[in-house]
Scaffold this active site. Structure first.
Site, PDB file in Angstrom:
ATOM      1  N   GLY A 150       7.803   6.603   6.848  1.00  0.00           N
ATOM      2  CA  GLY A 150       6.609   7.253   5.842  1.00  0.00           C
ATOM      3  C   GLY A 150       7.398   8.500   5.197  1.00  0.00           C
ATOM      4  N   GLY A 208       2.609   3.268   1.488  1.00  0.00           N
ATOM      5  CA  GLY A 208       3.181   3.636   2.837  1.00  0.00           C
ATOM      6  C   GLY A 208       3.974   4.871   3.064  1.00  0.00           C
ATOM      7  N   ARG A 209       4.505   5.602   2.006  1.00  0.00           N
ATOM      8  CA  ARG A 209       4.979   6.789   2.329  1.00  0.00           C
ATOM      9  C   ARG A 209       4.516   7.897   1.211  1.00  0.00           C
ATOM     10  NH1 ARG A 209      11.201   6.707   0.253  1.00  0.00           N
ATOM     11  NH2 ARG A 209      11.069   4.848  -1.125  1.00  0.00           N
ATOM     12  N   ASP A 247       7.691   4.628  -9.637  1.00  0.00           N
ATOM     13  CA  ASP A 247       8.263   4.379  -8.423  1.00  0.00           C
ATOM     14  C   ASP A 247       9.854   3.982  -8.907  1.00  0.00           C
ATOM     15  OD1 ASP A 247       6.153   4.352  -7.240  1.00  0.00           O
ATOM     16  OD2 ASP A 247       6.251   2.493  -6.222  1.00  0.00           O
ATOM     17  N   LYS A 279       5.002  11.936  -1.687  1.00  0.00           N
ATOM     18  CA  LYS A 279       6.004  11.274  -1.442  1.00  0.00           C
ATOM     19  C   LYS A 279       6.826  11.606  -0.489  1.00  0.00           C
ATOM     20  CE  LYS A 279       8.692   7.294  -3.292  1.00  0.00           C
ATOM     21  NZ  LYS A 279       9.081   6.767  -4.539  1.00  0.00           N
ATOM     22  N   ASP A 293       3.650  -4.336  -7.757  1.00  0.00           N
ATOM     23  CA  ASP A 293       3.295  -3.329  -7.078  1.00  0.00           C
ATOM     24  C   ASP A 293       3.695  -1.994  -7.748  1.00  0.00           C
ATOM     25  OD1 ASP A 293       5.200  -4.933  -5.685  1.00  0.00           O
ATOM     26  OD2 ASP A 293       5.503  -2.912  -4.895  1.00  0.00           O
ATOM     27  N   ASN A 294       4.583  -2.101  -8.702  1.00  0.00           N
ATOM     28  CA  ASN A 294       5.376  -0.887  -9.434  1.00  0.00           C
ATOM     29  C   ASN A 294       4.667  -1.025 -10.749  1.00  0.00           C
ATOM     30  OD1 ASN A 294       6.725  -0.274  -6.921  1.00  0.00           O
ATOM     31  ND2 ASN A 294       8.430  -1.226  -7.459  1.00  0.00           N
ATOM     32  N   GLY A 306       0.858  -1.287  -0.004  1.00  0.00           N
ATOM     33  CA  GLY A 306      -0.084  -0.013  -0.002  1.00  0.00           C
ATOM     34  C   GLY A 306       0.871   1.297   0.101  1.00  0.00           C
ATOM     35  N   ARG A 322      -2.197   0.518  -9.574  1.00  0.00           N
ATOM     36  CA  ARG A 322      -1.165  -0.530  -9.905  1.00  0.00           C
ATOM     37  C   ARG A 322      -1.871  -1.920 -10.108  1.00  0.00           C
ATOM     38  NH1 ARG A 322       3.594   1.854  -7.137  1.00  0.00           N
ATOM     39  NH2 ARG A 322       2.738   3.944  -6.774  1.00  0.00           N
TER      40      ARG A 322
HETATM   41  P1  AMP Z   1       8.934   0.789  -2.982  1.00  0.00           P
HETATM   42  O1  AMP Z   1      10.075  -0.181  -2.962  1.00  0.00           O
HETATM   43  O2  AMP Z   1       9.487   1.959  -3.031  1.00  0.00           O
HETATM   44  O3  AMP Z   1       8.276   0.218  -4.457  1.00  0.00           O
HETATM   45  O4  AMP Z   1       7.935   0.119  -1.714  1.00  0.00           O
HETATM   46  C1  AMP Z   1       7.617  -1.079  -1.528  1.00  0.00           C
HETATM   47  C2  AMP Z   1       6.620  -0.826  -0.192  1.00  0.00           C
HETATM   48  O5  AMP Z   1       7.269  -0.303   0.835  1.00  0.00           O
HETATM   49  C3  AMP Z   1       5.282   0.153  -0.800  1.00  0.00           C
HETATM   50  O6  AMP Z   1       4.294  -0.245  -0.251  1.00  0.00           O
HETATM   51  C4  AMP Z   1       6.070   1.466   0.088  1.00  0.00           C
HETATM   52  O7  AMP Z   1       5.054   2.360   0.378  1.00  0.00           O
HETATM   53  C5  AMP Z   1       6.531   0.921   1.305  1.00  0.00           C
HETATM   54  N1  AMP Z   1       7.474   1.868   1.774  1.00  0.00           N
HETATM   55  C6  AMP Z   1       8.861   2.153   1.118  1.00  0.00           C
HETATM   56  N2  AMP Z   1       9.757   3.019   1.872  1.00  0.00           N
HETATM   57  C7  AMP Z   1       8.875   3.423   2.967  1.00  0.00           C
HETATM   58  C8  AMP Z   1       8.984   4.195   4.048  1.00  0.00           C
HETATM   59  N3  AMP Z   1      10.027   4.746   4.295  1.00  0.00           N
HETATM   60  N4  AMP Z   1       7.756   4.433   4.912  1.00  0.00           N
HETATM   61  C9  AMP Z   1       6.656   3.706   4.751  1.00  0.00           C
HETATM   62  N5  AMP Z   1       6.643   2.796   3.692  1.00  0.00           N
HETATM   63  C10 AMP Z   1       7.510   2.614   3.024  1.00  0.00           C
HETATM   64 MG    MG Z   2       6.537   0.910  -4.967  1.00  0.00          MG
END
Ligand code: AMP
Ligand code: MG
Length: 489
Positions: free
Chosen positions: A133, A99-100, A271, A120, A261-262, A97, A190
């Site tokens: 986040g 997350g940030r 992403d 972001k 998810d990307n 989801g 996504r």
């Molecule tokens: P990503 O590798 O950036 O595509 O992230 C994979 C998952 O981890 C996604 O659900 C992001 O929202 C979550 N995520 C990555 N970095 C953070 C962060 N610093 N805080 C919260 N969620 C994160």
């Molecule tokens: Mg991502």
């Protein structure tokens, strides 16, 4: 850097709606962002501001700063964070989801085009898991430059609108600046959004999402009989995905983390993490150092794109007429991929009319590039100056460690050019409009991040300017067109 204007933020006065709110509650969390301390503008992107019908000046003011930092949101701006799942490195994770990331909603820009605006690094959401986040400045710069570089190369992508720095510190390998990246895309839905509901067995919400995506983004599908619409949507997504990955391959872009998810259902690049542009042509180029098995290395991307489409087909299977559909989808994916790749490569080679042997010519070229350790971007750029094999072509031969091999390919190319009707001047002009002088080379990106972390944004600004206009050679900027040279210091 901050231009203060007392006026109300122009961004606030755009017409805001949040399409996520049309979906059932299970799709998202309503959330307020957690402001950063003492935010300031690092950059406002004139190119994307224009897409919203705004000038950079209208964006770069105190009121906009407070708007994006969550302190002056009008009631019609109702931020949400959405839930999704995803196959990460081939393994299914049932809940990920935003997350940030927060979605501020959608605005109508130039030519009635709609853009979803996301923040972001705006703090914790329900989906942050154990993470913070936040978005470190370095990651924000990676995404900013990566997305603008792709846009400069005419590859579908989310775009960067603004970058904010702050006094908030975030802990990574070292303590660093918390940034806020304001990004925009037609939508950030996504493959993983579909997967989340399918794997929970919530087929009603798979259906709701399908209807939503069709109505919002694929209105042509509404002309189809109702029972065929999910299949038509899937086919359209497969086509866009194939075209996107063909565009990446044609420019040597390696995403690094093409987990489902990307993957955007609209076929945009989303992403930007450990991505990279291939410099010396090596098909096994790995941009993501932690990808031990090379799942996402350069030459795997077309196959992974197809794999991801199958994961989406599975997630939509409750709505499809038959279980045998995926075989047809595979063919469709391959067809679109090859067609689009050939089309882009022909343009890069300055070939204006298709010929049945072009695929072979390209295949031999790629082997030649690999065997001669040739820089991918520079090769195409310099190829525009090719006249014939008898001429010395120093700009090409200095790129290779295997001149004999290159000469062989150049004679094939020369024969092929004889079938063209355009003049060599015209060909040169056309090639220089599609083959960049400047790509985001990893040493340049790294340097711009290190400098920015030390408070010097000069390299970031310079790279951005070059990459947003990568086909135009700028005087005095040769350093930025060249591969890393350890002797140059
Ligand atoms: P990503 O590798 O950036 O595509 O992230 C994979 C998952 O981890 C996604 O659900 C992001 O929202 C979550 N995520 C990555 N970095 C953070 C962060 N610093 N805080 C919260 N969620 C994160
Ligand atoms: Mg991502």
């Amino acid at each position: 850097m901050t231009h203060s204007k007392p006026s109300d933020a122009a961004i606030k006065n755009l017409s805001w709606t949040n399409p996520w709110l049309q979906l059932p509650d299970a799709f998202y969390q309503r959330i307020q962002l957690t402001p950063l301390d003492t935010p300031y503008f690092i950059h406002c992107n004139t190119h994307t501001a224009e897409l919203l019908g705004l000038s950079a000046e209208q964006l770069q003011n105190e009121a906009t700063l407070h708007f994006f930092n969550g302190q002056q949101l009008p009631p019609e701006v109702q931020p949400t964070a959405s839930v999704y799942a995803g196959h990460q490195f081939g393994i299914f994770t049932a809940q990920l989801g935003d997350g940030r990331v927060l979605s501020l909603g959608e605005v109508v820009g130039h030519n009635d085009r709609r853009y979803e605006i996301q923040l972001k690094g705006a703090g914790l959401t329900l989906y942050s898991r154990t993470l913070d986040g936040r978005c470190p400045l370095g990651s924000a710069i990676r995404e900013y430059l990566g997305s603008e570089a792709l846009a400069g190369l005419n590859i579908p992508t989310s775009r960067a609108l603004c970058l904010l720095g702050s006094e908030t510190k975030v802990q990574r390998e070292y303590l660093t600046t918390g940034a806020l990246l304001v990004r925009m895309a037609r939508s950030h839905i996504r493959f993983g959004h579909f997967e989340y509901f399918h794997h929970k067995g919530d087929f009603e919400n798979v259906k709701n999402l399908t209807t939503f995506v069709i109505e919002q983004h694929f209105p042509d599908v509404l002309n189809e009989p109702i029972e065929l619409r999910p299949l038509r949507l899937l086919e359209a997504i497969v086509e866009r995905t194939a075209c996107l990955i063909a565009a990446w391959q044609s420019e040597g872009f390696t995403h690094g983390v093409i987990n489902t998810d990307n993957m955007s259902v609209l076929g945009d690049t989303l992403d930007f993490g450990p991505f990279g542009f291939m410099e010396t042509y090596h098909p096994e180029f790995l941009a993501n150092a932690s990808d031990d098995l090379g799942r996402y290395q350069f030459d795997q991307q077309p196959e992974i794109g197809r794999w991801n489409c199958l994961a989406l087909a599975e997630a939509m299977s409750s709505l499809l007429p038959s279980r045998t559909i995926p075989a047809k989808l595979l063919r469709l994916y391959r067809q679109h991929y090859h067609q689009h790749y050939l089309q882009r490569l022909r343009l890069k080679l300055g070939l204006s009319t298709p010929h049945p042997d072009d695929a072979k010519l390209i295949e031999v070229l790629l082997t030649t590039l690999q065997q001669g350790n040739i820089d991918y971007a520079l090769f195409f750029r310099n190829l525009a100056d090719f006249i014939n094999v008898q001429e010395k072509n120093p700009a090409l031969y200095t790129l290779t460690t295997d001149s004999a091999n290159l000469m062989q390919w150049l004679s094939l190319y020369q024969d092929r050019l004889r079938l063209e009707t355009i003049s060599s001047q015209e060909r040169q002009k056309q090639m220089n409009q599609v083959n960049p002088c400047y790509v985001l080379r990893s040493h340049l990106l790294k340097q711009s991040i290190t400098d920015a972390e030390h408070g010097d944004l000069t390299e970031f600004y310079r790279l951005l300017t070059l990459l947003q206009n990568p086909f135009e050679e700028q005087t005095g900027m040769d350093f930025y067109a060249q591969p890393y040279n350890p002797e140059a210091g």
